[in-house]
Design a protein around this motif. Structure first.
Motif, PDB file in Angstrom:
ATOM      1  N   CYS A  94       5.044  -9.159 -53.233  1.00 24.78           N
ATOM      2  CA  CYS A  94       6.466  -9.421 -53.476  1.00 24.78           C
ATOM      3  C   CYS A  94       7.091 -10.104 -52.259  1.00 24.78           C
ATOM      4  O   CYS A  94       8.065 -10.834 -52.378  1.00 24.78           O
ATOM      5  CB  CYS A  94       7.224  -8.132 -53.810  1.00 24.78           C
ATOM      6  SG  CYS A  94       7.602  -7.072 -52.396  1.00 24.78           S
ATOM      7  N   CYS A  97       8.765  -5.975 -49.545  1.00 22.33           N
ATOM      8  CA  CYS A  97       8.656  -4.533 -49.296  1.00 22.33           C
ATOM      9  C   CYS A  97       8.018  -4.248 -47.929  1.00 22.33           C
ATOM     10  O   CYS A  97       7.489  -5.140 -47.264  1.00 22.33           O
ATOM     11  CB  CYS A  97       7.885  -3.847 -50.418  1.00 22.33           C
ATOM     12  SG  CYS A  97       6.102  -4.126 -50.369  1.00 22.33           S
ATOM     13  N   CYS A 100       4.309  -5.210 -47.688  1.00 21.41           N
ATOM     14  CA  CYS A 100       4.074  -6.648 -47.505  1.00 21.41           C
ATOM     15  C   CYS A 100       4.317  -7.056 -46.057  1.00 21.41           C
ATOM     16  O   CYS A 100       3.555  -7.828 -45.490  1.00 21.41           O
ATOM     17  CB  CYS A 100       4.974  -7.454 -48.443  1.00 21.41           C
ATOM     18  SG  CYS A 100       4.376  -7.459 -50.141  1.00 21.41           S
ATOM     19  N   CYS A 108       1.517  -2.981 -52.401  1.00 19.17           N
ATOM     20  CA  CYS A 108       2.776  -3.538 -52.913  1.00 19.17           C
ATOM     21  C   CYS A 108       2.899  -3.289 -54.418  1.00 19.17           C
ATOM     22  O   CYS A 108       1.929  -3.441 -55.163  1.00 19.17           O
ATOM     23  CB  CYS A 108       2.820  -5.037 -52.625  1.00 19.17           C
ATOM     24  SG  CYS A 108       4.229  -5.865 -53.360  1.00 19.17           S
TER      25      CYS A 108
HETATM   26 ZN   LIG Z   1       5.629  -6.102 -51.508  1.00 20.03          ZN
END
Ligand SMILES: [Zn+2]
Ligand SMILES: [Zn+2]
Length: 369
Positions: A94, A97, A100, A108
Motif C-alpha cells: 500500500c 502503512c 511498508c 501489509c
Molecule cells: Zn502497507
C-alpha cells in the motif's frame, strides 16, 4: 508485441489450463514485465493441491523478468526502466502503512490475501481482476506503481536469480528470526530448496554446526546439503534423529531449529523442541496445521524456548539474498536442477512436490518455452 498473453491458469484443485489474456494497457505509473523465470516452491505445491478459493489464478510468485514497457511516472518514481532485469516481490504494497515503511511488505494489509478480499499478491490474486496478469506463470506480468522491485546484479542469470525467494527466506528465517550467527549450532529440518537455502545462509553467517535432516527419498538432496555446507545429514527413516543430534552435540543440543519440512505434521516441531539446547533455544516454524493435539507446552516453556513464525521475507532479506547469490560463494547451480515450459506447469508443480520428475530441488518455469 503480440496482442495476446499466454498464461497457465489454475482452474481448480490440481488443474491447469493454458489461457490467453489481452495485452494490457500500461498507464504512466505502471510497467509490463516480460517473464524470464518463475520459481516454484512448496507453497505452490500446497496451493495447487488445495486452492484457497475457486477463482482462476495465474500462479507463480517468485518472479524474474525484464521490464518490457515502463510508463514515464513509473520510471521517475521507481528508478527502473525498460530493459532492466528485476526480481519482483510477490507482495504488492500500500506504501502507507507502518509495515511498508519498514520494508516489511509481507505484513501489509494490501497484500494479505487471507484477510483482505481485495488483496493483490502475485500468484494468489484472481485472474478475473483486471488487467489479469497477476502471476509469474505467464508470458507477461503487470506491474502497478506499488509493485516492489529489486535490481538483479550484472552477470547473474535469470535462473540463479530465481533463487532469490528461497534465499531471502533463508536470510529472514535463520538470521533475522532465528538469530543464527557466529558459532551457532543449527538444525535444519527438510533438505528441499528452502532447507538448502538456509544451509547456505547459515554457513555464510558463521554457524559452527549445521545438521540437515531428511527422509530416504531425499538422499540426493542430502548430498547437496553436504556440498553446500552442512556438517551432518540425518535420514530420519534410518536413524533416530534425536539420538543422533545428541551424539553430534555431545548432549548439548542445538541453538536454533528451522522447520523447512513439508507435510510432516507435528513430528518436526516435537523433534525441534527436544533437539534444542537445555535453555533458551529458538525454533522457527512454518507449519499451518489447524490443530496440534498434545502440544508439549510445558516442555517448551520450561526449556525457555522461543517459538517464531516464518512468514516470507523483508526488502532487506531480498537484497542480502541477491548479494549472496551474486558472491558465487556457494555453488547454487546444484540447487537449480530443473526447467519446465509453460505447458508443463502441472508436471513442474507436482515434481517439486515429489511426484513426477524425480530429484527436483528447485524448478524454474520458463513461460516462453
Ligand atoms: Zn502497507
Ligand atoms: Zn514461494
Amino acid at each position: 508485441m503480440s496482442e495476446k498473453v499466454l498464461a497457465a491458469v489454475r482452474t481448480g484443485p490440481s488443474r491447469t489450463e493454458i489461457r490467453d489474456y489481452p495485452m494490457p494497457e500500461i498507464p504512466a505509473d505502471a510497467a509490463l514485465l516480460k517473464m524470464e523465470v518463475a520459481g516454484i516452491c512448496g507453497t505452490d505445491v500446497k496451493l495447487y493441491k488445495a486452492p484457497p478459493s475457486a477463482e482462476p489464478v495465474i500462479m507463480g510468485h517468485e518472479t524474474i523478468g525484464v521490464i518490457a514497457k515502463a510508463g514515464t511516472e513509473f520510471v521517475r518514481r521507481k528508478g527502473f526502466k525498460e530493459g532492466d532485469l528485476v526480481f519482483v516481490e510477490h507482495y504488492v504494497m500500500c506504501g502507507r502503512c507502518e509495515w511498508c515503511h519498514l520494508g516489511q511488505y509481507r505484513h501489509c494489509e494490501n497484500t494479505d490475501w487471507r484477510n483482505n478480499p481485495d488483496a493483490i499478491r502475485y500468484g494468489y490474486t484472481s485472474a478475473r481482476k483486471s488487467p489479469h496478469l497477476w502471476g509469474g506463470f505467464a508470458q507477461y506480468v503487470y506491474l502497478p506503481w506499488n509493485a516492489v522491485l529489486h535490481r538483479v546484479p550484472q552477470g547473474m542469470t535469470p535462473e540463479l536469480a530465481g533463487l532469490v525467494t528461497p534465499m531471502a527466506n533463508g536470510v529472514e528465517w535463520s538470521l533475522f528470526d532465528g538469530g543464527v550467527g557466529y558459532d551457532s549450532a543449527v538444525l535444519i529440518q527438510g533438505p528441499g530448496q528452502q532447507g538448502l537455502s538456509q544451509t547456505v545462509v547459515c554457513r555464510q553467517a558463521g554457524a559452527s554446526l549445521i545438521i540437515v535432516t531428511g527422509t530416504t527419498k531425499d538422499a540426493a538432496r542430502l548430498r547437496v546439503a553436504k556440498e553446500l555446507g552442512a556438517d551432518f545429514t540425518i535420514d530420519v527413516q534410518k536413524e533416530d534423529p534425536l539420538a543422533r543430534i545428541r551424539e553430534i552435540t555431545a548432549g548439548r543440543g542445538v541453538d536454533v531449529v528451522l522447520d523447512c519440512t513439508a507435510g510432516a505434521g507435528t513430528i518436526p516441531i516435537l523433534l525441534g523442541i527436544e533437539a534444542l539446547k537445555r535453555k533458551g533455544g529458538t525454533m522457527v516454524v512454518q507449519g499451518e496445521l489447524k490443530e496440534f493435539p498434545n502440544f508439549p507446552l510445558e516442555r517448551m516453556t520450561t526449556k525457555f524456548v522461543t517459538l517464531k513464525s516464518a512468514r516470507g521475507h523483508s526488502y532487506k532479506a531480498c537484497e542480502l539474498a541477491l548479494a549472496q547469490i551474486s558472491s558465487g560463494k556457494a555453488v547454487l547451480t546444484k540447487v537449480t536442477t530443473h526447467r519446465f515450459g509453460l505447458k508443463d506447469v502441472d508436471l513442474a508443480i507436482k515434481s517439486v512436490g515429489g511426484q513426477g520428475v524425480p530429484d527436483v530441488i528447485h524448478a524454474s518455469l520458463l513461460p516462453w518455452k
